[in-house]
Scaffold this active site. Structure first.
Site, PDB file in Angstrom:
ATOM      1  N   CYS A 145       8.012  -0.707   5.616  1.00  0.00           N
ATOM      2  CA  CYS A 145       7.297   0.413   5.200  1.00  0.00           C
ATOM      3  C   CYS A 145       8.210   0.909   3.976  1.00  0.00           C
ATOM      4  CB  CYS A 145       7.345   1.538   6.058  1.00  0.00           C
ATOM      5  SG  CYS A 145       6.621   3.111   5.766  1.00  0.00           S
ATOM      6  N   LEU A 146       7.691   1.608   2.880  1.00  0.00           N
ATOM      7  CA  LEU A 146       8.301   1.791   1.551  1.00  0.00           C
ATOM      8  C   LEU A 146       9.191   3.328   1.994  1.00  0.00           C
ATOM      9  CD1 LEU A 146       5.871   1.202  -1.247  1.00  0.00           C
ATOM     10  CD2 LEU A 146       7.913  -0.059  -0.773  1.00  0.00           C
ATOM     11  N   HIS A 205      -1.876   0.320   8.680  1.00  0.00           N
ATOM     12  CA  HIS A 205      -0.445   1.033   8.385  1.00  0.00           C
ATOM     13  C   HIS A 205      -0.710   2.417   7.615  1.00  0.00           C
ATOM     14  CE1 HIS A 205       3.851   0.555   7.116  1.00  0.00           C
ATOM     15  NE2 HIS A 205       3.442   1.448   6.179  1.00  0.00           N
ATOM     16  N   GLU A 206      -1.338   2.191   6.604  1.00  0.00           N
ATOM     17  CA  GLU A 206      -1.862   3.252   5.868  1.00  0.00           C
ATOM     18  C   GLU A 206      -2.394   4.598   6.523  1.00  0.00           C
ATOM     19  OE1 GLU A 206       0.028   3.099   3.322  1.00  0.00           O
ATOM     20  OE2 GLU A 206       0.135   1.130   3.310  1.00  0.00           O
ATOM     21  N   GLN A 229       3.406   9.674   1.184  1.00  0.00           N
ATOM     22  CA  GLN A 229       4.684   9.132   0.637  1.00  0.00           C
ATOM     23  C   GLN A 229       5.033   9.305  -0.602  1.00  0.00           C
ATOM     24  OE1 GLN A 229       3.093   4.965   2.058  1.00  0.00           O
ATOM     25  NE2 GLN A 229       5.148   4.500   2.399  1.00  0.00           N
ATOM     26  N   GLY A 255       0.867  -1.357   0.189  1.00  0.00           N
ATOM     27  CA  GLY A 255       0.134   0.039  -0.079  1.00  0.00           C
ATOM     28  C   GLY A 255       0.804   1.307   0.179  1.00  0.00           C
ATOM     29  N   HIS A 281      -0.197   6.780   8.386  1.00  0.00           N
ATOM     30  CA  HIS A 281       0.631   7.566   7.308  1.00  0.00           C
ATOM     31  C   HIS A 281      -0.166   8.938   7.426  1.00  0.00           C
ATOM     32  CE1 HIS A 281       4.205   5.707   5.903  1.00  0.00           C
ATOM     33  NE2 HIS A 281       3.695   4.544   5.373  1.00  0.00           N
TER      34      HIS A 281
HETATM   35 ZN    ZN Z   1       4.403   2.922   5.017  1.00  0.00          ZN
END
Ligand code: ZN
Length: 188
Positions: free
Chosen positions: A96-97, A139-140, A51, A46, A143
């Site tokens: 996490c990216l 998680h998203e 991000q 995701g 953010h």
């Molecule tokens: Zn993340």
């Protein structure tokens, strides 16, 4: 569609609260299309708007639910409900990216339900219990509140994750983004 650079921990966009979307403009549609492409290029579960440096309150997801079925979509102005109790599964690593390089066991609720709208303004409800999707939804939304999964780790593991980001040179020269396409090229 364009793959956009992904922000790295320390980038301002990751600690800001997001703004509610009031109108789906052409720019917003482009943002969402680019976010799908960026998430795919980076092989992510995701991706939230901060991000890619945007302040809009939305995220895309692309990952399996508890039944193993790939679920994919965008949720605008998401509202999260958690259920099923908190678990810390030491076997499941969350990554996490925006914190490239490592993953750590992270305490999450077993179940998550997110309500919001899609690009057409239609209400969507996405729900999962015990799958990757349940974790990704939580998680998203973190953010979008300006928080990272690192904030849910012990101080020791948080330090380890930040050291890994530094050691791999991700934050070299003060550049707080990375490009999934360049990484792919570098890997080959
Ligand atoms: Zn993340």
């Amino acid at each position: 569609m364009t793959v956009r650079p992904i922000t790295i921990v320390g980038h301002r966009a990751l600690s800001q609260r997001t703004r509610r979307v009031r109108e789906v403009t052409t720019e917003l549609r482009t943002l969402v299309a680019d976010m799908f492409e960026t998430n795919d290029a980076a092989d992510g579960a995701g991706l939230a708007a901060p991000q890619v440096g945007s302040r809009w309150r939305l995220f895309v997801y692309s990952c399996p639910d508890a039944g193993g079925t790939l679920q994919r979509g965008v949720i605008i102005n998401p509202v999260l409900e958690r259920f099923g109790g908190i678990e810390l599964d030491e076997e499941t690593l969350e990554g996490c990216l925006s914190v490239p390089g490592e993953g750590f066991p992270t305490a999450r609720h077993r179940g998550a339900r997110v309500t919001g709208t899609d690009l057409e303004g239609t209400e969507v409800v996405v729900e999962d219990e015990g799958g990757v999707l349940a974790r990704a939804l939580q998680h998203e939304v973190d953010h979008l509140e300006g928080s990272l999964y690192l904030d849910r780790l012990s101080a020791l593991r948080r330090r380890e994750a930040l050291d890994a980001v530094r050691d791999r040179g991700w934050r070299a020269h003060g550049i707080l983004t990375w490009d999934p396409l360049q990484l792919e090229a570098a890997d080959v």
